[in-house]
Design an enzyme around this catalytic site. Structure first.
Site, mmCIF file in Angstrom:
data_model
loop_
_atom_site.group_PDB
_atom_site.id
_atom_site.type_symbol
_atom_site.label_atom_id
_atom_site.label_comp_id
_atom_site.label_asym_id
_atom_site.label_seq_id
_atom_site.Cartn_x
_atom_site.Cartn_y
_atom_site.Cartn_z
ATOM 1 N N ASP A 117 37.676 30.572 35.807
ATOM 2 C CA ASP A 117 38.901 30.001 36.357
ATOM 3 C C ASP A 117 39.961 29.596 35.324
ATOM 4 O OD1 ASP A 117 36.970 30.163 38.318
ATOM 5 O OD2 ASP A 117 37.352 28.192 39.161
ATOM 6 N N GLU A 127 25.882 23.065 35.981
ATOM 7 C CA GLU A 127 26.821 24.174 36.187
ATOM 8 C C GLU A 127 27.032 24.930 34.874
ATOM 9 O OE1 GLU A 127 30.538 22.766 37.715
ATOM 10 O OE2 GLU A 127 31.163 24.758 38.406
HETATM 11 C C1 GLC Z 1 33.921 27.894 39.893
HETATM 12 C C2 GLC Z 1 33.572 28.989 38.877
HETATM 13 C C3 GLC Z 1 33.307 30.283 39.628
HETATM 14 C C4 GLC Z 1 32.203 30.058 40.656
HETATM 15 C C5 GLC Z 1 32.503 28.859 41.564
HETATM 16 C C6 GLC Z 1 31.316 28.461 42.421
HETATM 17 O O1 GLC Z 1 35.093 28.174 40.576
HETATM 18 O O2 GLC Z 1 34.571 29.136 37.928
HETATM 19 O O3 GLC Z 1 32.948 31.298 38.735
HETATM 20 O O4 GLC Z 1 31.995 31.186 41.414
HETATM 21 O O5 GLC Z 1 32.861 27.749 40.798
HETATM 22 O O6 GLC Z 1 30.195 28.187 41.630
#
Ligand code: GLC
Length: 422
Positions: free
Chosen positions: A166, A394
């Site tokens: 992101d 995460e």
């Molecule tokens: C965030 C991450 C993305 C992922 C999402 C859900 O937006 O950057 O890659 O898919 O979270 O985990």
């Protein structure tokens, strides 16, 4: 034998299972995410084969008639989530977002198939593979038409969220021309649950929303978006991931006795065009702005996906291996999402430093397959070490291993399972 670590990982997948799909994390991400589900399937496959296939099948149930597969499926309402279904306004049922995510699914489905075949269950799963194959090829065709309409052999992202990374600094300069004056007031959900220091900034968020508004104003007509979107960046991550996915899809076509010529054409196009993303100045693979031709020049974790993509170019491979060696000398855990020698490196800010298990899985797999098992093995060992020591976060600081973002993360648990099994 199942150890305690694997039991804990399974418990996370079970707890985040909403019946046919798995939420990335119950608090921050309460819906189905596209590439998360693909990785989650790898985890389920280590202990519940049927559930692994269902994860991918559920995602593809919402495929649009043109082959598009959204990055989020809002299977159920969740009050206060932002940006939710009404912001996206795609008009589908169930509601979805209007952008996609990195196409890892074909690679995962090939793995699921190989694992079923190895267990003597091929015939049980063949009909499911046949059905998924048609959907995967339709999605890849959608990419060829809507994310590479100039036929360069790359994937052009229309939104930073589409890349899955992101807030990577690769999007900073290409994001500057985005007009954020009409974005208005909004309340973010992520910073209500997590430390803002670990998350994208307000400016980045404004740009994300302006792009959502742009897509919505085009009625999510992807051809129109491809032709006029204010953000069009050839993403090194998605380009490598799609090339790899097409190779896996071609292998599946061969196995099923299907015509693979269209897929072979996409592979040939990518092999011929991908070097457009090689930046001589920094000797690295990196993303490139299609609107200006400017290279990002950043060495990110996605730069190392060339091995996973099966690109065998001795000079470029040697340059990338040099980067790995240099970076390994600066951090305790590979692979930081941004070069630790970059002035913008931040060890806990999302895609500007932290290590992500899923990207490591692709990097490590690719390095080992390409014969660089010393590095592939280290990426894998570092990933397992981080998860075992810190927990199912995460992401992780490459410097001290501390957790970044949410805990009890599904895809981190899934990679823990996939990599501790073999
Ligand atoms: C965030 C991450 C993305 C992922 C999402 C859900 O937006 O950057 O890659 O898919 O979270 O985990």
């Amino acid at each position: 034998m199942t150890d305690q670590f694997q039991q804990a990982a399974r418990a996370i997948l079970r707890a985040n299972d909403r019946g046919g799909y798995t939420v990335p994390n119950g608090r921050v991400y309460p819906f189905q995410w596209n590439w998360d589900s693909a990785f989650v399937a790898l985890g389920f496959d280590t202990f519940d084969r049927d559930r692994a296939w269902t994860e991918v099948e559920t995602l593809f149930r919402v495929q649009w008639s043109d082959g598009f597969v959204p990055h989020i499926v809002f299977w159920q309402d969740e009050e206060g989530y932002f940006p939710g279904p009404s912001v996206w306004s795609t008009g589908t049922e169930p509601p979805t977002s209007g952008i996609t995510q990195p196409p890892v699914a074909a690679t995962v489905v090939r793995r699921l198939w190989d694992s079923a075949a190895a267990a003597g269950a091929a015939e049980d799963f063949r009909p499911r593979l046949e059905a998924l194959f048609d959907k995967l090829i339709a999605w890849h065709r959608w990419f060829a038409v809507n994310r590479d309409h100039e036929e360069r052999g790359v994937v052009v992202a229309m939104h930073p969220w589409e890349t899955g990374r992101d807030n990577s600094p690769e999007w900073d300069v290409p994001g500057e021309p985005i007009d954020i004056s009409g974005v208005g007031d909004y309340v973010r959900r992520d910073t209500g649950h997590l430390d803002a220091k670990m998350r994208p900034t307000k400016l980045e968020y404004d740009r994300y929303l302006a792009l959502v508004q742009y897509g919505r104003a085009q009625g999510w007509d992807h051809r129109k978006i491809a032709a006029g979107n204010p953000f069009r960046v050839a993403d090194i991550g998605m380009s490598m991931i799609l090339l790899r996915a097409n190779r896996d899809l071609l292998a599946l076509a061969g196995m099923l006795g299907r015509d693979g010529s269209e897929i072979a054409g996409w592979i040939a196009r990518a092999e011929a065009g991908i070097s457009w993303l090689w930046d001589e100045a920094t000797s690295t693979w990196c993303s490139r702005d299609v609107l200006t031709g400017r290279f990002s020049g950043f060495v990110t974790s996605a730069s190392f996906l060339s091995f996973y993509a099966g690109i065998a170019d001795p000079a470029k491979d040697a340059a990338m291996l040099n980067h790995i060696e240099r970076i390994a000398g600066k951090v305790r855990y590979l692979m930081p999402s941004l070069d630790p020698e970059d002035p913008g490196f931040q060890m806990i800010r999302y895609w500007r430093g932290p290590v992500w298990a899923v990207v490591n899985w692709m990097i490590g797999t690719g390095l080992s397959e390409a014969g660089h098992d010393n590095w592939g093995g280290k990426v894998r060992a570092d990933t397992l070490d981080l998860i075992r020591t810190t927990g199912f976060y995460e992401a992780f600081s490459p410097i001290d291993g501390s957790g970044s973002g949410g805990d009890d993360f599904s895809w981190t648990a899934a990679i823990g399972l996939a990599w501790s099994k073999d």
